[in-house]
Every structure is written in structure tokens, then in C-alpha cells.
Design a protein around this motif. Structure first.
Motif, PDB file in Angstrom:
ATOM      1  N   TRP B  83      17.104  -6.766  -1.774  1.00 52.86           N
ATOM      2  CA  TRP B  83      16.574  -5.404  -1.878  1.00 52.86           C
ATOM      3  C   TRP B  83      15.297  -5.321  -2.698  1.00 52.86           C
ATOM      4  CZ3 TRP B  83      18.330  -2.377   1.603  1.00 52.86           C
ATOM      5  CH2 TRP B  83      19.618  -2.547   2.081  1.00 52.86           C
ATOM      6  N   LEU B  86      11.390  -5.415  -0.453  1.00 52.99           N
ATOM      7  CA  LEU B  86      11.390  -4.748   0.851  1.00 52.99           C
ATOM      8  C   LEU B  86      10.014  -4.651   1.494  1.00 52.99           C
ATOM      9  CD1 LEU B  86      13.894  -1.754   0.718  1.00 52.99           C
ATOM     10  CD2 LEU B  86      14.194  -4.038   1.672  1.00 52.99           C
ATOM     11  N   ASP B 102      11.127   1.869   1.954  1.00 49.52           N
ATOM     12  CA  ASP B 102      11.254   1.554   0.533  1.00 49.52           C
ATOM     13  C   ASP B 102      11.395   2.833  -0.295  1.00 49.52           C
ATOM     14  OD1 ASP B 102      11.187  -0.516  -1.518  1.00 49.52           O
ATOM     15  OD2 ASP B 102       9.331   0.453  -2.163  1.00 49.52           O
TER      16      ASP B 102
END
Lengths: 581, 581
Positions: B83, B86, B102
Motif C-alpha cells: 500500500w 501506490l 491514492d
């Protein structure tokens, strides 16, 4: 930066907004002397304990609540100075001073130290309830010690299942056969329910008698002291302290009554009429909370202004080196907003206190109705702006505002309770629209608007370049209030009165803005007259500029608010679509 | 009540405000899958740590900063899920996803846990600065580990004497002769300056080279890692943690560089051009902070709504028994205000992210300028409303809101930093008026207003009873913005440009209200079309009602704000009278 009571500003507002000059109950010289002395106590004794109280908080150990260091001694000083019974009847040991002076003092105690100031505010409410509704016997036993401040009082309303909704109360009372009652139940959020600043705490407790009607018509008020007349401890205790966002030094207690069979109490007023007694007490406490808002806002403003004069950052227009941030237009806007809101709220609160004083004189009921009308505005507008001003105070400090050392953050945390207790500000708004606008079929509010219009007319006559757009804005703001008032009154009379409640909160804000602007305009007019008469105090130019700033920068919200009041209620039909899960 | 990511609302805004459908960079299905997965992480892993982090805070002991329990493990989960990178270039290990996705994820991390969400936000800024300005060697050494999240980044700007005023920086840098530099100085307010979630912290530090020009043209940017490439510890340490109002779990460090002679660092970009490098980084970080505001506002709204559906108090109109407070008009007004501001701010932020995406495509510079224009609005409007929404969240809870257990108070404390860091909201307002309105001689802002007008025209054409006064209000709000814009542009060209700065803050609010209303109107139009096409999702009616509520109840402030922008600057002459002691 410690709080200093703004005595000369307070005196100016008392004289030119609250009509102290004409009231005659106390001379201007005496009032000034009293406020100067109170200001010394607030600045020298109470203010230094404000951070200490926040850091230490009150603590509960083995059922005993201990205040933060210094609080008990400060309270003794407060009591010894005779500050507790300012407005109480001299027959009960009070000083019989007008409400307007007490208002200024209340502002000071709470500006210096909100957590401390709450305690005498609660006691004042207890004195009023007891004086108005207590039996001669109860008065003889308790009033003197409460007036002196030797003992303190509490209001015991809230229960876990009953916050704003008193109809849901469950605490029970049973006659003991000897004229006293046995009280059993749990209360929460009891401010100063237990502490070590006084030998006795006198609880005023709402409870239900057996077979009482359900709802709010079955609630009675009882006096339940911590220490019984024979010196023994009553069957009540503090069972917990809340961990709160702010006012850490003020103990917020859960109270258990009757663990050992029943606390001993005595009825205050008639059976099942407890709510009426409590409301007398709460209405005046609401003005007190408004004044707490003024005090907190004043303190936050002083702190931010002092910081902005010291802190150098960036170059203001025309400056060759780093300027104090007070020179930057956007910081000026923040500081002026803080100062203007504070002064406006002070005006509204003192005006309300003056109406209470006038109700004791030849004006009588008309003045009392005016006080009733203004009270929810004094409470909610002042405390809403206190939150805004305290938050702006953090902003002026920049990153320093977010760290706890400056005290700016504490002011914001402390202020947050003010819009909630003594009736949330939503409840104040509903009170204003639902109960106060209809007073005398609307005549009370119309008279108040007419009084604002007279100020606006004087300002229009005085119009010169110093006032800028202020006269026109004031007139427009009052017209917006007038239109919104007509709309609210018409809605109340319609077959859908809840439509008026949908606009209650923006209506209250609109009322506060217009009334606040009118108060500042009166001060500006008085300062203008003083300058014409040859006075040279620079504060006069400051007041004119502040009234102008308020009218040009804060008052323009009124027209949008009137639109919202008049046309914003569509959500009554639509809310379900958005809010159901 | 724990935070749940509002994935379907986010998707709707991405599609109908941010133009995800037409962008083509990622399919709607893929976007939905990504956001659903992100929402799971936010709700299941990050949100449960929010209260824990507040209670424990980060702690400093023997120079080592330890995060609250669970944070290090949660960060590892976050990194393992990919994560962190991104939007980063796939060449550096990123996923190359559009900014709009994002943006939605950033909102989620911060809605679930603001103190946690700050860490990847800082790292993202570091990645951008390094990717844009770093040497190939530095990029090779640091970019991969920052993109993966294995290492985290900080921004080291502030010094005790230099908050918003970077010209006053004193930290020094000297060439070591081997291509590296020795850095000596103290920094404050360094977010995640030290922690135990990653093995290395990469500091981006503003410092002055010897003989550099004074002021902001003599500042260079250096990369100064905690752990040097040879594995040894660099000469830097966390010398203290701030005791803050909120975001307790986020360590706010004082950093000491060069206690033992000088920390080793490498130049990023050219000498004396550090501020330009930092500003690239800050501009995008500003959008990130706006998204933090949206996340906090969303979380506060969810919490308040859940409480209002459960809590029973008083009888709503037509009800025989105690109603959930969500049925009371004044509570509905608060909840709708929270929901409407949140949705409007989300629209503005996603629109800004979409402009950043468009800048990478054929639209190029015009889109980049649009993003530049919108960024201060996204930052300041979203964070201002986050504070207001969080405070309303406390109010909806009544007395329960003031005790810390509910989490409502934490949201308010946490949110307070958002208007301060990454450039105070006053600085955003000055940036909008002073630097962004003049872009392309005003053409950028005019184009944006024209786009709002097109939405208003569509709404006027669609006008039916569901929309109430919304079409007319939207048109009036945009006209108010247009007039205020003309005034600001004229002031900037006048011989007294500071007059424009006096109105900068109300101008930004006005811009945010008009742009936010236009975003909600686009959603309402899309929902209306969907209903006409036979869709039955009740969320469509909710969006139409919410757009109407915003237009009828929040947007009416615009006309007063335009008055303030245009006529409120008189205080530039008067402020001295009020603010000098």
C-alpha cells in the motif's frame, strides 16, 4: 501569559450597554472598585492555578476526591473575600449587589480558571433554588453557609439513561415519616459532586416519589447534604470521576445515593414540582455559562494577542525585517475576530444581567421577559463563539498552539463543555424559538428588535468614514433578524411547528450576531461622544474600529442565516434518505 | 463504533466528480477491488489502534522512540500489502496507479487512524522529492526502500525561530570533501522523526551552506539517513517528544543533527534551490493533509450517526415514546451538516487529485495549473471543515462527547493539527489569493468558475421539487465567488496588494463552498440520471437530498463572505487602534 481582567472594558460595557450609569443601585466608582479588587483575585490567585489544575486534575481515591494543589487554599481566599454571595439577599448574608456586577465577576473567575469558576456558579444556582422554593427551616439551616461559600452546592439531574430528557429519571424518594425522605439512585456528570474545598456539599437532587405521575410532572426536588445536621455522613458517595477532554480540575462525579438503604433528604418546594424549581435555577445558571464563555474567550484572546506581538515571522508590507505576526493581515483578521466576538458576547450577557436587575424594579415583568428571551442567546452564542475563539487562539500560535505548554490548547479543550452543559446549545436554540419568541405573542422579541433598530438609526446618523459600511450592515443585519423572526413565529403557528425547530440553531446565531453588533455599536457611539467631548483615551478609537470590524466582517453572515432559517427546512422531509443506514 | 471505509460513496465521487470512468488508467472494477481491499485494512487493522494510540502515545526513552502497542505490526501489514507505493513509478517498485485512487486510500488510512496515516504521507513526500530532484546514486540507494515502505521519510523544515518563515533557518551544512556534507543544527516538530516501525528513517533536511545568500534563496535540501550506507548510526538523534493536544501516537520529535561533529548527508537537487525541491513535496503533501481532513470528518460523522441512531432522548414530532435523537430536527441539522461538508471536501480533494492525473496526459500544464489552484482549497477547506465536523460530532454526543471514552473528543483533538501543519490555513489562503489566482493572468481560476457554472446550468435545467432552492442557490454562490475573484485580482494589481491578503481567508472559504456545492450537484445529477435509468439504490435519493441540504443550508454563507472579501478590509487601517497594547 496570565489572564488579567479587562476591568476598563468591562466597566465601559456595564455603563454603555448594561446601563449601569442610570441604574443607581451602585455607583460607578463603587463598581469600579469592586471589579478592580475582583480582577486582582482572578489574576493573582485563580489564573496561576489554571495550568496546574489541568495537569493534575481532581483525583478519586477510597471514595475521597482531592482537588489539584492550590485549589482548596484559593477557594478559602475566595470565600474569605466575600465573593461568593455578591447578589444574595443581605438577610442571608449576601451583599445584595446587582446582577450586572456579579456577571462581570463571574466572567473574571472563569476567564482566569474555568474549572475553578464552576464551583461558585453551581453554589449560586443552589442558593437561588433554595431561596425561592425552600422551607424556612431548610433556608435557616443551609442558606447562610451556601451564601458565605463555606458549603458548596450541586445540581443532580442527569442519569445514565436521561441526559437532556428529564422525563426518563429513575432516582426514587420515599417519605421517612419524620418529614425527611430516603433517596435511592445514581446520578452522573455531577460537577463538584465531591471535593476537599469545603466541609459540606449540599446536593439538590431530582427524584421521583412513589406513585408520582410519569414524565416530567412527577419529579420532585430534594436537598441531600453530604454531612447531616447531626454531623454524621449521609448515605451518598462519589462512585467515579469522568476522564474528560477539559476542565480537568473540576471533578465530574458519578454519585450513588442510598447504597446503605437511602440517603436522607428534604423536599424543596412542592411534590412533583421539582422541575419548575430546577428551571428557575437553571435559567440563571445558563447566563452564568454564557459568562464562562466570555471569560474563556477573553483569556484566549489575551493569550493569542500577547503571542502575536512577540512572535516574529515573515515581513509585513513595507517592513525590512521579520515582523511580529500581529502585523500580518490574516493574523489581524483572526485577532480582531476573537476580540470582536468576545466583546459582542460580553455585551449580550451583561444586557441579560441588566434585564434581570430591571425586573426587580418598576419595569418588572417586561424586563423579566426580556431576560428570558436573551438568556438562551447569552448562553449559546457566547459559548459557541468561545469555542471558535479558543480554536482561533490555537491557530494564531501555529504549531505552538498544538503543544500543551502554551495553554492555548487547554482553553480549547476546556471551552468545549460550555456548549453542552446546562442544556446543549441545540436546546437553547429550541428554547429561544419555541418558548421565548412566543412570549407575549411576539411582543417581547419585537421590542428587542425595535431597540436594536434605534441603535442602528443612531449609527446611521453618526455615519462617517470611521464607521465604513458598519451603519448599513447593522441595518441589514437587523432586517434579516426581523424577517427570520416573522418566519419562525409563523411556523410555530402553522400546522407543522417542527419546521421552526429545523431553523432554530441558525436563528439563534443570527439573533446573537445582530444583538452583538448592536451592543458594539452602542459602545462605538459612546466612544465617539467621548472623543467629541475631548477625551483622549486611545481605547475609544479601538472600540469604534472593533464595532466596524464586527459589522463589516462578522455581521454579513446574517443574510445567509436568514435564508437558511426561511428556506432551509426541506431536510425535514429528506433527512431520512440521507441518515437512515 | 469503528471506522468503515465508505467505499461505494468514494467510488461514486471518483466516477462522477473525479472522472474515473473516462480516465482509462484503471477500470472501475479494478478501482472498486482496490478500494474494497484498502477499506478492509483500514477498518480491520488501523481503526482498532486509534484509541490505543491515543492512550499510549509514543514514548521516548534513552533516545529511542517506541510506538504504541500494535503500531509496528500494523505498519508491517501495511507495507506487506504493497500500500505504500501506490502512485510511485513501477521502475522504483511502485504500482503506477493514478492519484485519484491514492487519494481515496489516503482518506481511508487517515479516517481509520490519523496518527498512523501521517507516516506514509511523509514517506510519499520524500519519494516525490527524491524522484524529482535526487541524483541517480541517491535514487538507487533510497528510492526502492522508501517506495516499498521498508524505510520511512521525514521533512525537516521547522526550527524554533523559524515556523512558517523559512528564511530564518539556521541549520548549517558543509561539504565533507567526499561528495557528502556535514549537517549541524536543531529541528522541531519533526513528524515520525524517530520510531520503531522501520529500520531506517530518511530525513530530508533544509540547511544553509556556508556563504549561501541570506533568506530563502540560500537554503539547500539534504538527505540525511538515520542509518548510514555502511550500517553505522548517523550523528543525529531525537532529543525530545512534544506533549500534544492530539495525534498522540504520532511521534513529534525535536531532532538534533551533528552533536558529535556533523551528521552525514547528501545534497538533493542544486545548491540553494532546496526550497523549490521542498515545495514540490509540500504541494502534494498539502493535498494529502486535505484528505486527512476528509478522513477524520468521515470517521466523526460515522461515529455521531451511529450514536444518534442508538441514543433515545425526548419525543420527536408524532412519536409516542422516546425517539432516537436522529429523529430530532436540530440533531438532523448537525448530522447533515457533517455529512454534507465531508462529501463536499471529498469532492474537492478528489477533483484536485484528478487534475494531477490529467497533468500527466494530453491536458498537461492546464491541468497542473488547475491542481495548483485547487490544492490550497483542498488543504484548508477540508481541514477547516474537519475541525467543525469533529466538534459537531462531540456536540451530537452531548455530555458523552466530552468524556474521552466515546472517541468523539479524540477526533476533535486529533483534527486540530490539520489546519496548522503543512502550511497553516492562513498561508493556504494567501497562497490561493496571492499565487494561484494570478496563474495565467486569471485564466485558470476563470476556467474553474466556468466549469462550476456549467454544473449550475445543468442543475437549473434539472430543477424539480426534489432540488428545492438548490439550483438558484448554486448559481448565486458561484456568482458571489466570481465577484469576489474579480475583486481579489483587481486588488493584487492595485498599489496596495495587501488588501487582497486581508480577504484571503474568507475568499478561500467562499471558494470551497462554491466548489464543494458544485461537486455535490454533479453527484446529485448523476444519481438523478441513475434513478431515471431505473436504478433503485436508495443512496441515489440520499445524494440528491444531501446536495440540496448543502445548497440550502451551507452555501448561503457565500454572499456574506463575498461582502466580507470586497468590503471587509477596512481593518488594515484600523487594526492598530484595536491590537496595540
Amino acid at each position: 501569559m496570565s489572564y488579567r481582567a479587562p476591568v476598563s472594558e468591562m466597566m465601559f460595557t456595564l455603563r454603555h450597554v448594561a446601563g449601569l450609569d442610570g441604574a443607581g443601585a451602585v455607583s460607578v466608582e463603587d463598581a469600579d472598585a469592586i471589579l478592580t479588587e475582583a480582577g486582582r483575585l482572578a489574576g493573582d490567585v485563580l489564573a496561576p492555578l489554571n495550568r496546574v489544575g489541568d495537569r493534575h486534575g481532581a483525583t478519586l481515591s477510597n471514595g475521597v476526591v482531592t482537588m489539584a494543589p492550590g485549589f482548596a487554599a484559593a477557594y478559602k481566599t475566595f470565600v474569605a473575600g466575600g465573593w461568593n454571595g455578591l447578589t444574595a439577599d443581605p438577610d442571608h448574608g449576601g451583599q445584595g449587589l446587582p446582577q450586572v456586577l456579579d456577571a462581570a465577576c463571574t466572567e473574571m473567575w472563569n476567564g482566569a480558571n474555568l474549572a475553578f469558576g464552576l464551583c461558585p456558579l453551581l453554589t449560586a444556582g443552589g442558593i437561588e433554588a433554595l431561596a425561592a422554593h425552600g422551607s424556612e427551616d431548610l433556608k435557616a439551616r443551609y442558606l447562610g453557609k451556601l451564601v458565605s461559600g463555606e458549603w458548596t452546592a450541586t445540581m443532580n439531574l442527569t442519569e445514565p439513561q436521561a441526559g437532556s430528557d428529564l422525563a426518563a429519571l429513575r432516582t426514587r424518594a420515599e417519605p421517612a415519616g419524620d418529614g425527611s425522605y430516603r433517596i435511592v439512585g445514581s446520578k452522573i456528570y455531577i460537577t463538584y459532586g465531591a471535593h476537599d474545598m469545603a466541609d459540606n456539599v449540599v446536593h439538590l437532587v431530582l427524584a421521583r416519589l412513589k406513585d408520582a405521575p410519569s414524565g416530567t410532572r412527577g419529579i420532585s426536588l430534594f436537598l441531600v447534604p453530604k454531612v447531616l445536621p447531626d454531623g454524621s455522613e449521609n448515605d451518598l458517595r462519589c462512585s467515579g470521576l469522568e476522564h474528560k477532554l477539559g476542565i480537568h480540575a473540576s471533578p465530574t462525579c458519578s454519585m450513588a445515593f442510598g447504597d446503605r438503604g437511602g440517603a436522607t433528604g428534604w423536599l424543596v418546594g412542592e411534590e412533583n414540582r421539582g422541575l419548575a424549581c430546577m428551571f428557575t435555577m437553571m435559567n440563571n445558571a445558563r447566563l452564568g455559562v454564557g459568562l464562562q464563555g466570555v471569560g474563556v474567550a477573553e483569556a484566549a484572546t489575551q493569550r493569542a494577542l500577547a503571542y502575536a506581538r512577540e512572535r516574529r515571522q515573515g515581513k509585513a508590507a513595507g517592513s525590512a525585517e521579520a515582523s511580529p505576526i500581529v502585523a500580518h493581515p490574516d493574523v489581524q483578521r483572526m485577532l480582531l475576530t476573537m476580540k470582536a466576538y468576545t466583546a459582542a458576547a460580553r455585551g449580550i450577557c451583561y444586557l441579560t444581567a441588566a434585564a434581570l436587575d430591571a425586573a426587580e424594579g418598576p419595569e418588572g415583568k417586561a424586563a423579566l421577559d426580556r431576560a428570558s428571551l436573551l438568556t438562551p442567546v447569552a448562553k449559546a452564542f457566547s459559548t459557541d463563539i468561545a469555542n471558535e475563539v479558543a480554536s482561533l487562539g490555537v491557530q494564531v500560535h501555529g504549531g505552538m498552539g498544538f503543544v500543551e505548554e502554551t495553554g492555548a490548547a487547554q482553553a480549547m479543550r476546556d471551552a468545549r463543555i460550555l456548549g453542552i452543559y446546562e442544556g446543549t446549545n441545540g436546546i437553547q436554540a429550541i428554547d429561544l424559538t419555541g418558548r421565548k419568541l412566543p412570549l407575549n405573542d411576539g411582543a417581547t422579541v419585537r421590542a428587542q428588535i425595535a431597540a436594536m433598530r434605534r441603535v442602528a438609526e443612531s449609527l446611521l446618523k453618526a455615519a462617517d468614514s470611521d464607521l465604513g459600511h458598519a451603519p448599513a450592515r447593522l441595518r441589514a443585519g437587523i432586517e434579516a433578524l426581523d424577517q427570520a423572526t416573522s418566519h419562525q413565529l409563523a411556523s410555530l403557528r402553522s400546522n407543522r411547528p417542527e419546521a421552526a425547530l429545523a431553523g432554530a440553531t441558525p436563528y439563534l446565531r443570527l439573533f446573537g450576531l445582530a444583538q452583538g453588533a448592536a451592543c458594539l455599536a452602542r459602545e462605538a457611539l459612546a466612544s465617539r461622544a467621548a472623543l467629541k467631548a475631548g477625551e483622549t483615551d486611545p481605547a475609544h478609537a479601538g472600540r469604534i474600529a472593533l464595532a466596524r470590524f464586527f459589522a463589516e466582517n462578522l455581521l454579513p453572515a446574517t443574510e445567509g442565516l436568514a435564508q437558511v432559517v426561511i428556506d432551509g427546512g426541506g431536510f425535514l422531509d429528506d433527512a431520512g434518505a440521507v441518515l437512515t443506514g
